[in-house]
Design an enzyme around this catalytic site. Sequence first.
Site, PDB file in Angstrom:
ATOM      1  N   ARG A 242       3.316   0.793 -65.974  1.00  0.00           N
ATOM      2  CA  ARG A 242       2.488   0.490 -64.801  1.00  0.00           C
ATOM      3  C   ARG A 242       2.960   1.381 -63.655  1.00  0.00           C
ATOM      4  NH1 ARG A 242       1.148  -5.568 -63.399  1.00  0.00           N
ATOM      5  NH2 ARG A 242      -0.574  -4.501 -62.370  1.00  0.00           N
TER       6      ARG A 242
ATOM      7  N   ASP B  17       4.109  -4.832 -53.901  1.00  0.00           N
ATOM      8  CA  ASP B  17       4.569  -4.105 -55.083  1.00  0.00           C
ATOM      9  C   ASP B  17       5.324  -2.845 -54.715  1.00  0.00           C
ATOM     10  OD1 ASP B  17       1.970  -5.659 -55.763  1.00  0.00           O
ATOM     11  OD2 ASP B  17       3.105  -5.431 -57.626  1.00  0.00           O
TER      12      ASP B  17
ATOM     13  N   ASN C 146      -0.065  -3.815 -52.004  1.00  0.00           N
ATOM     14  CA  ASN C 146      -0.087  -5.110 -52.709  1.00  0.00           C
ATOM     15  C   ASN C 146      -1.437  -5.245 -53.422  1.00  0.00           C
ATOM     16  OD1 ASN C 146       1.233  -7.625 -53.317  1.00  0.00           O
ATOM     17  ND2 ASN C 146      -0.243  -8.639 -51.982  1.00  0.00           N
TER      18      ASN C 146
ATOM     19  N   ARG D  79       4.128  -9.974 -65.011  1.00  0.00           N
ATOM     20  CA  ARG D  79       3.585  -9.125 -63.945  1.00  0.00           C
ATOM     21  C   ARG D  79       4.279  -9.544 -62.656  1.00  0.00           C
ATOM     22  NH1 ARG D  79       2.646 -12.963 -61.360  1.00  0.00           N
ATOM     23  NH2 ARG D  79       1.518 -11.675 -59.907  1.00  0.00           N
ATOM     24  N   GLY D  80       3.971  -8.837 -61.559  1.00  0.00           N
ATOM     25  CA  GLY D  80       4.705  -9.064 -60.323  1.00  0.00           C
ATOM     26  C   GLY D  80       5.869  -8.068 -60.283  1.00  0.00           C
ATOM     27  N   ALA D  81       5.986  -7.377 -59.145  1.00  0.00           N
ATOM     28  CA  ALA D  81       6.929  -6.247 -59.093  1.00  0.00           C
ATOM     29  C   ALA D  81       8.360  -6.612 -59.526  1.00  0.00           C
ATOM     30  CB  ALA D  81       6.903  -5.640 -57.692  1.00  0.00           C
TER      31      ALA D  81
ATOM     32  N   GLN E 164      -4.976 -14.050 -60.398  1.00  0.00           N
ATOM     33  CA  GLN E 164      -3.586 -14.535 -60.396  1.00  0.00           C
ATOM     34  C   GLN E 164      -3.397 -15.714 -59.439  1.00  0.00           C
ATOM     35  OE1 GLN E 164      -4.481 -11.302 -60.202  1.00  0.00           O
ATOM     36  NE2 GLN E 164      -2.942  -9.941 -61.079  1.00  0.00           N
TER      37      GLN E 164
HETATM   38  O1  MRU Z   1      -0.882  -6.811 -60.863  1.00  0.00           O
HETATM   39  P1  MRU Z   1       0.202  -7.802 -60.587  1.00  0.00           P
HETATM   40  O2  MRU Z   1      -0.167  -9.216 -60.881  1.00  0.00           O
HETATM   41  O3  MRU Z   1       1.509  -7.372 -61.219  1.00  0.00           O
HETATM   42  O4  MRU Z   1       0.411  -7.681 -59.030  1.00  0.00           O
HETATM   43  C1  MRU Z   1       1.333  -8.457 -58.327  1.00  0.00           C
HETATM   44  C2  MRU Z   1       0.979  -8.529 -56.903  1.00  0.00           C
HETATM   45  O5  MRU Z   1       0.321  -7.687 -56.362  1.00  0.00           O
HETATM   46  C3  MRU Z   1       1.454  -9.683 -56.154  1.00  0.00           C
HETATM   47  O6  MRU Z   1       0.621  -9.890 -55.060  1.00  0.00           O
HETATM   48  C4  MRU Z   1       2.825  -9.659 -55.629  1.00  0.00           C
HETATM   49  O7  MRU Z   1       2.809  -9.879 -54.286  1.00  0.00           O
HETATM   50  C5  MRU Z   1       3.656  -8.509 -55.716  1.00  0.00           C
HETATM   51  S1  MRU Z   1       5.023  -8.961 -56.667  1.00  0.00           S
HETATM   52  C6  MRU Z   1       5.885 -10.241 -55.849  1.00  0.00           C
END
Ligand code: MRU
Length: 366
Positions: free
Chosen positions: A90, A244, A254, A53-55, A203
């Site tokens: 997603r 994201d 985000n 996960r994470g963009a 997370q």
């Molecule tokens: O749902 P996730 O865990 O994929 O979301 C990720 C986020 O929102 C993080 O805060 C992050 O800042 C973005 S990716 C570096």
Amino acid sequence: MKVEGREYRSIWLAADGRRVEIIDQTRLPHEFRTVCLATLADGARAIRDMLVRGAPLIGATAAYGFCLGLHEGTADRDIDRIGSTLTACRPTAVNLRWAVEQMRSLLLALPAQDRLAAAYLEAARICDEDVRDNEAIGTHGLEIIRKTWEQKGKKSPVQVLTHCNAGWLATVDWGTALAPVYKAHEAGIPIHVWVDETRPRNQGAGLTAWELAAQGIDHHLIVDNAGGHLMQHGRVDLCIVGTDRTTAGGDVCNKIGTYLKALAARDNKVPFYVALPGSTIDWGIENGRLEIPIEERAPEEVLRVHGKTADGAITWVSIAPAATPAVNPAFDVTPARLVTGLITERGVCTANRAGLLTLYPERRDR
Ligand code: MRU
């Protein structure tokens, strides 16, 4: 980054040069387990079920998912099918669409027999670029932390609050919001991080706290509702979060709860920075609140928490009456006016179109 003395990225090519390995983030912090992805379905499941996960990492996984899919066929129609399978996993993180588009446009321009080899090269390039970009974000963000430390008379650690996980696990390496923290630690600047637990999937508790502990960085876990109180009492110098999707107008989408931190930061005159690589900017939209699709996840994530019991089982437990209805928007949008600055791989800018164009002038005439 190192895990028990061994250097890891969050995604890498397996020794057979065909399959792809990832860290199963759903098992952290209780268990460090790697998983091998062999098919497009494996790659799609890893993104959908949040093993990754994470963009930026979602984008990198999509690039390698493309490679895995091409083993099932390399015709134009296969490329379309692979692209739509991955894009549907997603909806909010724009890096997913960005990586799919990079792969699609490269591959469609090649003869079918050359596509598989080219896809692996491109996925590796996307990963290497992500690492370079995030390290550069760290270098630019370090200067903000250094200035804060100097303003404090170098007397006490810089107090950073972060939300969700935007560390190396959310990217291929280094992270976005945590890259400046890692750089500051390396540079010998004393730093302490307030880690929002980040309900519903925690997370912050499971991933950010694990990352910071592994790198020996001072931190405390706080419940999501504590940040405003800490800011009111002068215990937060800076907020740094990831994103994201960031619009051309500077709005930042985000993890849910980011907006409330930005409001509290503004009320308490705490600078609120957002760290991002260029691949997270959606140049096609201006207004994040109106134009970004917000992922709605299962109500069960709100009604239950995931953790380790005293007898060592990793499981879910219920926290609400069985029939309670719940809604679970996974992201929110922080308007550009609440953002002090965007920390990118090209430098720091104001959160608006003019600021972004100073760093990405090639977007001016599009
Ligand atoms: O749902 P996730 O865990 O994929 O979301 C990720 C986020 O929102 C993080 O805060 C992050 O800042 C973005 S990716 C570096």
